[in-house]
Design an enzyme around this catalytic site. Structure first.
Site, PDB file in Angstrom:
ATOM      1  N   GLY A 136      -0.546   0.505  -5.162  1.00 33.38           N
ATOM      2  CA  GLY A 136      -1.923  -0.321  -4.800  1.00 33.38           C
ATOM      3  C   GLY A 136      -3.073   0.384  -5.789  1.00 33.38           C
ATOM      4  O   GLY A 136      -3.241   1.526  -5.659  1.00 33.38           O
ATOM      5  N   CYS A 146      12.597  -3.971   3.448  1.00 37.61           N
ATOM      6  CA  CYS A 146      12.622  -4.913   2.371  1.00 37.61           C
ATOM      7  C   CYS A 146      13.500  -4.811   0.949  1.00 37.61           C
ATOM      8  O   CYS A 146      13.414  -3.586   0.334  1.00 37.61           O
ATOM      9  CB  CYS A 146      11.210  -4.671   1.901  1.00 37.61           C
ATOM     10  SG  CYS A 146      10.488  -5.800   0.265  1.00 37.61           S
ATOM     11  N   ASN A 185       0.572   0.022   6.109  1.00 35.64           N
ATOM     12  CA  ASN A 185       1.205  -0.609   5.032  1.00 35.64           C
ATOM     13  C   ASN A 185       1.932  -1.801   5.818  1.00 35.64           C
ATOM     14  O   ASN A 185       2.745  -1.408   6.533  1.00 35.64           O
ATOM     15  CB  ASN A 185       2.004   0.486   4.267  1.00 35.64           C
ATOM     16  CG  ASN A 185       2.997  -0.195   3.304  1.00 35.64           C
ATOM     17  OD1 ASN A 185       2.546  -1.203   2.588  1.00 35.64           O
ATOM     18  ND2 ASN A 185       3.947   0.442   2.904  1.00 35.64           N
ATOM     19  N   GLY A 186       1.825  -2.909   5.132  1.00 39.20           N
ATOM     20  CA  GLY A 186       2.581  -3.941   5.873  1.00 39.20           C
ATOM     21  C   GLY A 186       1.554  -4.908   6.118  1.00 39.20           C
ATOM     22  O   GLY A 186       0.474  -5.166   5.545  1.00 39.20           O
ATOM     23  N   TYR A 189      12.237  -3.947  -7.245  1.00 41.83           N
ATOM     24  CA  TYR A 189      10.804  -3.876  -7.984  1.00 41.83           C
ATOM     25  C   TYR A 189       9.761  -2.724  -7.406  1.00 41.83           C
ATOM     26  O   TYR A 189       9.240  -2.025  -8.569  1.00 41.83           O
ATOM     27  CB  TYR A 189      10.191  -5.171  -7.995  1.00 41.83           C
ATOM     28  CG  TYR A 189       8.791  -5.156  -8.681  1.00 41.83           C
ATOM     29  CD1 TYR A 189       8.598  -4.718  -9.932  1.00 41.83           C
ATOM     30  CD2 TYR A 189       7.546  -5.032  -8.002  1.00 41.83           C
ATOM     31  CE1 TYR A 189       7.420  -4.852 -10.603  1.00 41.83           C
ATOM     32  CE2 TYR A 189       6.229  -4.858  -8.616  1.00 41.83           C
ATOM     33  CZ  TYR A 189       6.164  -4.723  -9.916  1.00 41.83           C
ATOM     34  OH  TYR A 189       5.217  -4.449 -10.565  1.00 41.83           O
ATOM     35  N   ASP A 220      15.514  -8.684 -16.414  1.00 41.82           N
ATOM     36  CA  ASP A 220      14.296  -8.440 -15.809  1.00 41.82           C
ATOM     37  C   ASP A 220      14.691  -8.233 -14.256  1.00 41.82           C
ATOM     38  O   ASP A 220      15.741  -8.881 -13.939  1.00 41.82           O
ATOM     39  CB  ASP A 220      13.122  -9.474 -15.912  1.00 41.82           C
ATOM     40  CG  ASP A 220      11.731  -9.153 -15.653  1.00 41.82           C
ATOM     41  OD1 ASP A 220      11.542  -7.779 -15.203  1.00 41.82           O
ATOM     42  OD2 ASP A 220      10.764  -9.632 -15.995  1.00 41.82           O
ATOM     43  N   ASP A 221      13.770  -7.802 -13.566  1.00 38.04           N
ATOM     44  CA  ASP A 221      14.262  -7.455 -11.718  1.00 38.04           C
ATOM     45  C   ASP A 221      13.870  -8.880 -11.246  1.00 38.04           C
ATOM     46  O   ASP A 221      14.526  -9.036 -10.272  1.00 38.04           O
ATOM     47  CB  ASP A 221      13.412  -6.353 -11.526  1.00 38.04           C
ATOM     48  CG  ASP A 221      11.968  -6.335 -11.902  1.00 38.04           C
ATOM     49  OD1 ASP A 221      11.504  -7.239 -11.440  1.00 38.04           O
ATOM     50  OD2 ASP A 221      11.680  -5.392 -12.420  1.00 38.04           O
ATOM     51  N   CYS A 269      12.643 -13.588   1.255  1.00 40.93           N
ATOM     52  CA  CYS A 269      11.959 -14.238   0.095  1.00 40.93           C
ATOM     53  C   CYS A 269      13.049 -14.920  -0.792  1.00 40.93           C
ATOM     54  O   CYS A 269      12.933 -15.909  -1.576  1.00 40.93           O
ATOM     55  CB  CYS A 269      11.165 -13.391  -0.873  1.00 40.93           C
ATOM     56  SG  CYS A 269      11.943 -11.908  -0.996  1.00 40.93           S
ATOM     57  N   SER A 284      10.280  -1.359 -15.034  1.00 37.79           N
ATOM     58  CA  SER A 284      10.878  -1.379 -13.614  1.00 37.79           C
ATOM     59  C   SER A 284      12.451  -2.207 -14.019  1.00 37.79           C
ATOM     60  O   SER A 284      13.315  -1.853 -13.092  1.00 37.79           O
ATOM     61  CB  SER A 284      10.472  -2.543 -12.895  1.00 37.79           C
ATOM     62  OG  SER A 284       9.982  -3.570 -13.271  1.00 37.79           O
ATOM     63  N   CYS A 327      15.960  -6.974   4.722  1.00 37.23           N
ATOM     64  CA  CYS A 327      15.254  -8.291   4.537  1.00 37.23           C
ATOM     65  C   CYS A 327      15.458  -8.864   3.320  1.00 37.23           C
ATOM     66  O   CYS A 327      15.639  -8.270   2.141  1.00 37.23           O
ATOM     67  CB  CYS A 327      13.863  -7.931   4.693  1.00 37.23           C
ATOM     68  SG  CYS A 327      12.952  -9.553   4.510  1.00 37.23           S
ATOM     69  N   CYS A 331       0.854  -1.204   0.034  1.00 37.67           N
ATOM     70  CA  CYS A 331      -0.024   0.090   0.109  1.00 37.67           C
ATOM     71  C   CYS A 331       0.798   1.069  -0.104  1.00 37.67           C
ATOM     72  O   CYS A 331       1.853   1.207   0.173  1.00 37.67           O
ATOM     73  CB  CYS A 331      -0.824  -0.127   1.380  1.00 37.67           C
ATOM     74  SG  CYS A 331      -1.703  -1.425   1.395  1.00 37.67           S
TER      75      CYS A 331
HETATM   76  P1  AMP Z   1       6.337 -13.666 -13.148  1.00 42.60           P
HETATM   77  O1  AMP Z   1       5.680 -13.309 -14.555  1.00 42.60           O
HETATM   78  O2  AMP Z   1       5.277 -14.296 -12.399  1.00 42.60           O
HETATM   79  O3  AMP Z   1       7.622 -14.403 -13.103  1.00 42.60           O
HETATM   80  O4  AMP Z   1       6.329 -12.210 -12.702  1.00 42.60           O
HETATM   81  C1  AMP Z   1       7.728 -11.689 -12.750  1.00 42.60           C
HETATM   82  C2  AMP Z   1       7.409 -10.338 -13.420  1.00 42.60           C
HETATM   83  O5  AMP Z   1       6.507  -9.622 -12.389  1.00 42.60           O
HETATM   84  C3  AMP Z   1       8.637  -9.373 -13.397  1.00 42.60           C
HETATM   85  O6  AMP Z   1       8.858  -8.722 -14.786  1.00 42.60           O
HETATM   86  C4  AMP Z   1       8.692  -8.474 -12.401  1.00 42.60           C
HETATM   87  O7  AMP Z   1       9.085  -7.014 -12.912  1.00 42.60           O
HETATM   88  C5  AMP Z   1       7.166  -8.300 -11.945  1.00 42.60           C
HETATM   89  N1  AMP Z   1       7.172  -8.324 -10.387  1.00 42.60           N
HETATM   90  C6  AMP Z   1       8.045  -8.816  -9.466  1.00 42.60           C
HETATM   91  N2  AMP Z   1       7.339  -8.368  -8.341  1.00 42.60           N
HETATM   92  C7  AMP Z   1       6.119  -8.142  -8.638  1.00 42.60           C
HETATM   93  C8  AMP Z   1       4.998  -7.277  -7.784  1.00 42.60           C
HETATM   94  N3  AMP Z   1       5.052  -7.473  -6.490  1.00 42.60           N
HETATM   95  N4  AMP Z   1       3.693  -7.080  -8.392  1.00 42.60           N
HETATM   96  C9  AMP Z   1       3.614  -7.169  -9.582  1.00 42.60           C
HETATM   97  N5  AMP Z   1       4.636  -7.492 -10.565  1.00 42.60           N
HETATM   98  C10 AMP Z   1       5.826  -7.808  -9.892  1.00 42.60           C
HETATM   99 FE1  SF4 Z   2      10.652  -7.855   0.938  1.00 39.50          FE
HETATM  100 FE2  SF4 Z   2      11.245 -10.240   0.326  1.00 39.50          FE
HETATM  101 FE3  SF4 Z   2      11.460  -9.526   3.119  1.00 39.50          FE
HETATM  102 FE4  SF4 Z   2       8.963  -9.713   1.877  1.00 39.50          FE
HETATM  103  S1  SF4 Z   2      10.295 -11.166   2.390  1.00 39.50           S
HETATM  104  S2  SF4 Z   2       9.789  -8.022   3.136  1.00 39.50           S
HETATM  105  S3  SF4 Z   2       9.209  -9.095  -0.292  1.00 39.50           S
HETATM  106  S4  SF4 Z   2      12.677  -8.695   1.113  1.00 39.50           S
END
Ligand code: AMP
Ligand code: SF4
Length: 479
Positions: free
Chosen positions: A37, A252, A112-113, A258, A362-363, A454, A300, A451, A11
C-alpha cells in the site's frame, strides 16, 4: 508486473509490544511492507498510559516526518499500517491506524482486508446515533468495540470477551490490530483470507502481514496466525485464544501469485518457491509450444518464469526491463493513462528478443493492458513469435475481500474467452494455468485451504451484503 495502476493490493500491518525501539522498528518493518500500500501510512505508539499517533499521505518516506517519528520514539509499544484504499476514499482521515480517545481510555485500530457487512453495520450504528469520521469500513469495528458492554469492564478477561463478541458481528476478510494503552490484540477472520504472522525480536513479540517485515528488523519468524485466532500481548506475556471455533481456512490465492514479496514465507515456504512451482506447472500445460527463450514480466513473474524454464529446458532471458524509478504516476486515470503507465515501466531488450520465438510469463491478466502492451512491444522489437503464459487461472470475478477490483466490467476474462483475449492482445498463443494445477501446487506446500473466488466465482464468505447495486444489475443481466 508491480505497482501497476490496475487492480491494487491492500494493506500492510506491523505491530510490536515491549521494545525500547518500538516505533523505529515499526518504521523499518513498514518499509518492507510498502508494496502492500502506497497511499498512506501511520504509526500509533503506546506509552503504557496513553496512545500517540502520526500519519500522512503517500509513501512512508513522504507520509511520516522525522519530527513525527521522534515524537513517538520514547514509547515501547507500536503498531503501523501502510494503506491502499480498497474501501473508503483516499483522503488523510482514512489513513490508519485510527486513534480514538475517550474517558474510558484510548483505542487504536488497524485493518487489512474488507468487511462484507460493513455497509449494513454502519447504517445500523448511524441509526443508533453514531457519527463516523471516515468512509473506511474499519471504523465500524471501533464503534462496535466502544459500544460493547459487560464481561467485567476493566478486567483483561472482560476486554477479551467484548472483543470476541464484536469480532463475531463483523463478516468478511480481516486481519485486525487493536491497541489499548496496555495491550495489543490481533485477530484473523474465520476464513483466514489475509496473511498475519507472529514473530519475536529481542524477546518482544511482533506481528506482521508478511515475514519480510521480520527479516527487515532481524526478528525471528515464529509462525502463521490461524483462521479465527485472537492473540493478546501485554506486559504480562502473550495469550493465545480463538474468537470462534467455527473456521474454514481460505487463504487468498493472489497473495502467492502476485501480492506478497517473493522473500516472504507462508508456512515456512517462500513466495518465490511457490511461484516457481506455479511456473513449472504452467510449463506442463504449454508443452506443445516451441520457443527459443522464456522471459518473465519483472518483478513479480520472474520466479514463475524461472520455474517454467527449469521444467521446459527453454532458456530464461531478461527480455523485459522494468524502470524501478517510476513510482505512482500522477496522471489522470483511464485506459490511455494506464497504457502510458505500462509503457513508462516496461521496455523490451531488442538484442535479446530480435528474431526469436518468445514465451512471456506474467502472473495474471486483469484488464489486459499489460499483456497487450508487452506483445506489441516485443513484436516491434523483432520477436518472431510471442506466446503468452499466465501462471494463474483466468481472473474472472471481483474480489470482495480487500482487493480493489469492484466490477466485472474491469476484468477482461469475465466477458471474454481465452481465445478472444489472445486475439485482443495479439499473441500467437495464450495459456493459463488451470485451477486444479494451481491448487495442486498449494497443497504440496501444506496449504490448509485457499480462496479462489476471483477465478472460480466460489466465494467462501457470503458476499450478498457487499455487492454494489450496479454489480447486482450486471449479474441479473448475466454479464
Ligand atoms: P492488467 O494490465 O490490467 O491486465 O494487469 C495485469 C498486470 O497487473 C500483471 O502484470 C500483474 O502482475 C499485475 N497485477 C496483478 N494483480 C495486481 C494488483 N493487485 N495490483 C497491481 N498490479 C497487479
Ligand atoms: Fe484473493 Fe481472489 Fe479470494 Fe480476493 S477473491 S481473496 S483476490 S483469491
Amino acid at each position: 508486473m508491480d505497482e501497476f495502476d490496475g487492480l491494487k493490493e491492500e494493506c500492510g500491518l506491523f505491530g510490536i509490544w515491549g521494545h525500547p525501539e518500538a516505533s523505529e522498528l515499526t518504521y523499518i518493518a513498514m518499509h518492507s511492507l510498502q508494496h502492500r500500500g502506497q497511499q498512506g501510512a501511520g504509526i500509533v505508539s503506546s506509552s503504557g498510559d496513553y496512545l500517540f499517533g502520526a500519519r500522512g499521505m503517500g509513501l512512508l518516506t513522504e507520509a511520516l516526518s522525522k519530527e513525527q517519528l521522534d515524537s513517538l520514539k520514547p514509547f515501547p509499544h507500536a503498531i503501523g499500517h501502510t494503506r491502499y484504499a480498497s474501501s473508503g476514499g483516499s483522503e488523510l482521515s482514512n489513513v490508519q491506524p485510527f486513534l480514538f480517545k475517550s474517558h474510558k481510555g484510548d483505542l487504536a485500530l488497524a485493518h487489512n482486508g474488507n468487511l462484507v457487512n460493513a455497509m449494513n453495520l454502519r447504517r445500523a450504528l448511524e441509526d443508533q446515533g453514531a457519527i463516523f469520521q471516515t468512509t473506511s469500513d474499519s471504523e465500524v469495528l471501533a464503534h462496535l468495540l466502544r459500544r460493547e458492554r459487560g464481561g467485567g469492564e476493566e478486567s483483561f478477561e472482560g476486554r477479551k470477551k467484548r472483543i470476541k463478541k464484536v469480532l463475531k458481528q463483523v463478516k468478511g476478510a480481516f486481519a485486525f490490530m487493536i491497541m489499548h494503552q496496555d495491550s495489543l490484540t490481533v485477530a484473523l477472520d474465520d476464513h483466514g483470507v489475509r496473511p498475519l504472522m507472529l514473530g519475536k525480536k529481542d524477546g518482544s513479540y511482533c506481528v506482521a502481514s508478511e515475514t519480510c517485515a521480520f527479516t527487515a528488523i532481524g526478528a525471528e519468524y515464529i509462525r502463521d496466525i490461524e483462521a479465527g485466532e485472537m492473540i493478546t500481548i501485554t506486559d504480562e506475556g502473550i495469550d493465545f485464544d480463538h474468537y470462534t471455533d467455527t473456521t474454514s481456512p481460505h487463504m487468498c490465492s493472489m497473495e502467492y501469485i502476485y501480492f506478497a514479496r517473493a522473500d516472504s514465507e507462508f508456512r515456512r515456504t517462500s513466495t518465490y518457491r511457490i511461484r516457481k512451482e506455479l511456473g513449472r506447472s504452467l510449463a506442463e500445460e504449454m508443452q506443445g509450444i516451441d520457443a527459443d527463450i522464456v522471459i518473465g514480466v519483472p518483478d513479480s513473474s520472474l520466479a514463475a518464469a524461472h520455474g517454467f524454464s527449469e521444467a521446459s529446458g527453454i532458456k530464461q532471458e531478461q527480455g523485459l526491463l522494468k524502470n524501478r524509478y517510476v513510482g505512482r504516476t500522477f496522471i489522470t486515470p483511464g485506459q490511455e493513462a494506464r497504457e502510458r503507465a505500462v509503457r513508462m515501466k516496461l521496455s523490451p531488450v531488442r538484442d535479446i528478443v530480435e528474431g526469436r520465438r518468445v514465451i512471456v510469463i506474467d502472473d495474471s491478466i486483469v484488464r489486459g493492458t499489460t499483456s497487450r502492451f508487452i506483445v506489441k512491444a516485443l513484436k516491434k522489437a523483432g520477436a518472431k513469435e510471442v506466446h503468452m503464459g499466465v501462471s494463474s487461472p483466468p481472473l474472472k470475478n471481483p474480489c470482495y475481500y480487500g482487493i480493489d477490483v469492484s466490477t466485472h466490467a474491469e476484468i477482461i476474462a469475465s466477458t471474454k474467452s481465452p481465445e478472444e483475449i489472445r486475439d485482443e492482445i495479439g499473441a500467437d498463443s495464450l495459456t493459463y494455468l488451470s485451477v486444479d494445477k494451481m491448487h495442486d501446487v498449494y497443497h504440496s506446500f501444506g496449504s490448509k485451504g485457499q480462496c479462489d473466488a476471483c477465478f472460480t466465482g466460489n466465494y467462501p464468505i457470503d458476499i450478498e451484503e457487499a455487492i454494489l447495486p450496479q454489480e447486482k444489475d450486471l449479474k441479473q443481466k448475466g454479464v
